[in-house]
Scaffold this motif. Structure first.
Motif, PDB file in Angstrom:
ATOM      1  N   LEU A  27       0.833  -1.202   0.000  1.00 39.73           N
ATOM      2  CA  LEU A  27       0.000   0.000   0.000  1.00 39.73           C
ATOM      3  C   LEU A  27       0.867   1.251   0.000  1.00 39.73           C
ATOM      4  O   LEU A  27       1.767   1.395   0.828  1.00 39.73           O
ATOM      5  N   LYS A  28       0.576   2.173  -0.929  1.00 41.98           N
ATOM      6  CA  LYS A  28       1.355   3.397  -1.045  1.00 41.98           C
ATOM      7  C   LYS A  28       0.886   4.434  -0.032  1.00 41.98           C
ATOM      8  O   LYS A  28      -0.307   4.670   0.134  1.00 41.98           O
ATOM      9  N   GLY A  29       1.863   5.054   0.638  1.00 35.06           N
ATOM     10  CA  GLY A  29       1.548   6.087   1.608  1.00 35.06           C
ATOM     11  C   GLY A  29       2.747   6.987   1.844  1.00 35.06           C
ATOM     12  O   GLY A  29       3.721   6.947   1.100  1.00 35.06           O
ATOM     13  N   ARG A  30       2.658   7.798   2.915  1.00 39.25           N
ATOM     14  CA  ARG A  30       3.742   8.708   3.279  1.00 39.25           C
ATOM     15  C   ARG A  30       4.071   8.564   4.753  1.00 39.25           C
ATOM     16  O   ARG A  30       3.183   8.395   5.579  1.00 39.25           O
ATOM     17  N   ILE A  31       5.354   8.684   5.065  1.00 36.29           N
ATOM     18  CA  ILE A  31       5.773   8.654   6.463  1.00 36.29           C
ATOM     19  C   ILE A  31       5.329   9.952   7.123  1.00 36.29           C
ATOM     20  O   ILE A  31       5.615  11.042   6.630  1.00 36.29           O
ATOM     21  N   VAL A  32       4.606   9.825   8.241  1.00 39.79           N
ATOM     22  CA  VAL A  32       4.147  11.013   8.962  1.00 39.79           C
ATOM     23  C   VAL A  32       4.861  11.194  10.296  1.00 39.79           C
ATOM     24  O   VAL A  32       4.914  12.304  10.820  1.00 39.79           O
ATOM     25  N   SER A  33       5.386  10.118  10.871  1.00 41.33           N
ATOM     26  CA  SER A  33       6.110  10.231  12.136  1.00 41.33           C
ATOM     27  C   SER A  33       6.819   8.919  12.444  1.00 41.33           C
ATOM     28  O   SER A  33       6.715   7.949  11.687  1.00 41.33           O
ATOM     29  N   PHE A  34       7.497   8.924  13.580  1.00 42.59           N
ATOM     30  CA  PHE A  34       8.255   7.757  14.027  1.00 42.59           C
ATOM     31  C   PHE A  34       7.893   7.479  15.473  1.00 42.59           C
ATOM     32  O   PHE A  34       7.698   8.406  16.262  1.00 42.59           O
ATOM     33  N   SER A  35       7.834   6.216  15.829  1.00 41.01           N
ATOM     34  CA  SER A  35       7.524   5.841  17.203  1.00 41.01           C
ATOM     35  C   SER A  35       8.569   6.421  18.143  1.00 41.01           C
ATOM     36  O   SER A  35       9.759   6.453  17.823  1.00 41.01           O
ATOM     37  N   LYS A  36       8.133   6.867  19.307  1.00 40.26           N
ATOM     38  CA  LYS A  36       9.061   7.433  20.281  1.00 40.26           C
ATOM     39  C   LYS A  36       9.724   6.362  21.136  1.00 40.26           C
ATOM     40  O   LYS A  36      10.754   6.602  21.753  1.00 40.26           O
ATOM     41  N   THR A  37       9.132   5.176  21.197  1.00 41.05           N
ATOM     42  CA  THR A  37       9.636   4.146  22.110  1.00 41.05           C
ATOM     43  C   THR A  37      10.113   2.871  21.427  1.00 41.05           C
ATOM     44  O   THR A  37      10.640   1.988  22.090  1.00 41.05           O
ATOM     45  N   SER A  38       9.909   2.745  20.134  1.00 39.51           N
ATOM     46  CA  SER A  38      10.308   1.536  19.425  1.00 39.51           C
ATOM     47  C   SER A  38      10.678   1.894  17.986  1.00 39.51           C
ATOM     48  O   SER A  38      10.337   2.963  17.511  1.00 39.51           O
ATOM     49  N   PRO A  39      11.352   1.001  17.265  1.00 42.50           N
ATOM     50  CA  PRO A  39      11.812   1.337  15.912  1.00 42.50           C
ATOM     51  C   PRO A  39      10.730   1.135  14.852  1.00 42.50           C
ATOM     52  O   PRO A  39      10.864   0.309  13.952  1.00 42.50           O
ATOM     53  N   TYR A  40       9.662   1.887  14.947  1.00 43.99           N
ATOM     54  CA  TYR A  40       8.575   1.746  13.990  1.00 43.99           C
ATOM     55  C   TYR A  40       8.284   3.066  13.294  1.00 43.99           C
ATOM     56  O   TYR A  40       8.495   4.146  13.843  1.00 43.99           O
ATOM     57  N   ILE A  41       7.778   2.929  12.079  1.00 45.48           N
ATOM     58  CA  ILE A  41       7.462   4.071  11.223  1.00 45.48           C
ATOM     59  C   ILE A  41       5.946   4.198  11.135  1.00 45.48           C
ATOM     60  O   ILE A  41       5.238   3.197  10.971  1.00 45.48           O
ATOM     61  N   HIS A  42       5.443   5.424  11.219  1.00 41.11           N
ATOM     62  CA  HIS A  42       4.007   5.676  11.120  1.00 41.11           C
ATOM     63  C   HIS A  42       3.709   6.186   9.702  1.00 41.11           C
ATOM     64  O   HIS A  42       4.291   7.181   9.266  1.00 41.11           O
ATOM     65  N   VAL A  43       2.808   5.489   9.018  1.00 40.32           N
ATOM     66  CA  VAL A  43       2.505   5.772   7.613  1.00 40.32           C
ATOM     67  C   VAL A  43       1.029   6.129   7.461  1.00 40.32           C
ATOM     68  O   VAL A  43       0.155   5.425   7.965  1.00 40.32           O
ATOM     69  N   LYS A  44       0.763   7.219   6.738  1.00 42.33           N
ATOM     70  CA  LYS A  44      -0.606   7.646   6.422  1.00 42.33           C
ATOM     71  C   LYS A  44      -0.892   7.255   4.989  1.00 42.33           C
ATOM     72  O   LYS A  44      -0.102   7.511   4.081  1.00 42.33           O
ATOM     73  N   ILE A  51      -3.572   5.695  10.752  1.00 40.39           N
ATOM     74  CA  ILE A  51      -2.144   5.661  10.482  1.00 40.39           C
ATOM     75  C   ILE A  51      -1.640   4.254  10.770  1.00 40.39           C
ATOM     76  O   ILE A  51      -1.913   3.694  11.834  1.00 40.39           O
ATOM     77  N   GLY A  52      -0.915   3.674   9.809  1.00 40.14           N
ATOM     78  CA  GLY A  52      -0.352   2.343   9.986  1.00 40.14           C
ATOM     79  C   GLY A  52       1.017   2.425  10.649  1.00 40.14           C
ATOM     80  O   GLY A  52       1.752   3.388  10.454  1.00 40.14           O
ATOM     81  N   ILE A  53       1.336   1.418  11.434  1.00 34.81           N
ATOM     82  CA  ILE A  53       2.620   1.358  12.128  1.00 34.81           C
ATOM     83  C   ILE A  53       3.397   0.163  11.575  1.00 34.81           C
ATOM     84  O   ILE A  53       2.901  -0.955  11.610  1.00 34.81           O
ATOM     85  N   PHE A  54       4.608   0.437  11.066  1.00 31.37           N
ATOM     86  CA  PHE A  54       5.371  -0.585  10.362  1.00 31.37           C
ATOM     87  C   PHE A  54       6.820  -0.625  10.818  1.00 31.37           C
ATOM     88  O   PHE A  54       7.413   0.408  11.114  1.00 31.37           O
ATOM     89  N   HIS A  55       7.377  -1.825  10.802  1.00 35.52           N
ATOM     90  CA  HIS A  55       8.811  -1.971  11.026  1.00 35.52           C
ATOM     91  C   HIS A  55       9.509  -1.472   9.764  1.00 35.52           C
ATOM     92  O   HIS A  55       9.054  -1.751   8.645  1.00 35.52           O
ATOM     93  N   PRO A  56      10.603  -0.747   9.887  1.00 34.14           N
ATOM     94  CA  PRO A  56      11.222  -0.128   8.709  1.00 34.14           C
ATOM     95  C   PRO A  56      11.807  -1.078   7.675  1.00 34.14           C
ATOM     96  O   PRO A  56      12.012  -0.682   6.528  1.00 34.14           O
ATOM     97  N   THR A  57      12.048  -2.338   8.035  1.00 29.84           N
ATOM     98  CA  THR A  57      12.642  -3.251   7.056  1.00 29.84           C
ATOM     99  C   THR A  57      11.769  -4.470   6.765  1.00 29.84           C
ATOM    100  O   THR A  57      12.263  -5.470   6.240  1.00 29.84           O
ATOM    101  N   TRP A  58      10.495  -4.401   7.073  1.00 25.98           N
ATOM    102  CA  TRP A  58       9.612  -5.540   6.804  1.00 25.98           C
ATOM    103  C   TRP A  58       8.580  -5.163   5.747  1.00 25.98           C
ATOM    104  O   TRP A  58       7.685  -4.360   5.993  1.00 25.98           O
ATOM    105  N   GLN A  59       8.757  -5.702   4.543  1.00 30.23           N
ATOM    106  CA  GLN A  59       7.869  -5.467   3.411  1.00 30.23           C
ATOM    107  C   GLN A  59       7.656  -3.974   3.154  1.00 30.23           C
ATOM    108  O   GLN A  59       6.542  -3.482   3.062  1.00 30.23           O
TER     109      GLN A  59
END
Length: 75
Positions: A27-44, A51-59
């Motif tokens: 799914l195409k989206g844009r990074i809107v923020s980053f988790s403050k407590t874990s290595p996850y990327i927030h995507v809109k 907002i979806g929360i994703f690990h930066p190197t998983w799919q």
């Protein structure tokens, strides 16, 4: 060190920044923020209010403003 800087350094992703276009699990989206407590990327995604929360190197695939692929991670 901020969590964004930690992600950039630990996963060797110097291109990572807010606003970057990504394809997360197909799914195409844009990074809107980053988790403050874990290595996850927030995507809109344009089709959703959530907002979806994703690990930066998983799919994940990352693209620059011109649409050039910067990095792609399958697993």
């Amino acid at each position: 060190m901020t969590n964004l800087n930690h992600i950039k350094k630990f996963y060797k992703m110097p291109f990572l920044k807010r606003g970057l276009t990504v394809v997360a699990q197909g799914l195409k989206g844009r990074i809107v923020s980053f988790s403050k407590t874990s290595p996850y990327i927030h995507v809109k995604f344009p089709h959703s209010k959530r907002i979806g929360i994703f690990h930066p190197t998983w799919q994940m695939a990352y693209y620059d403003k011109s649409g050039k692929l910067l990095a792609k991670y399958e697993d």
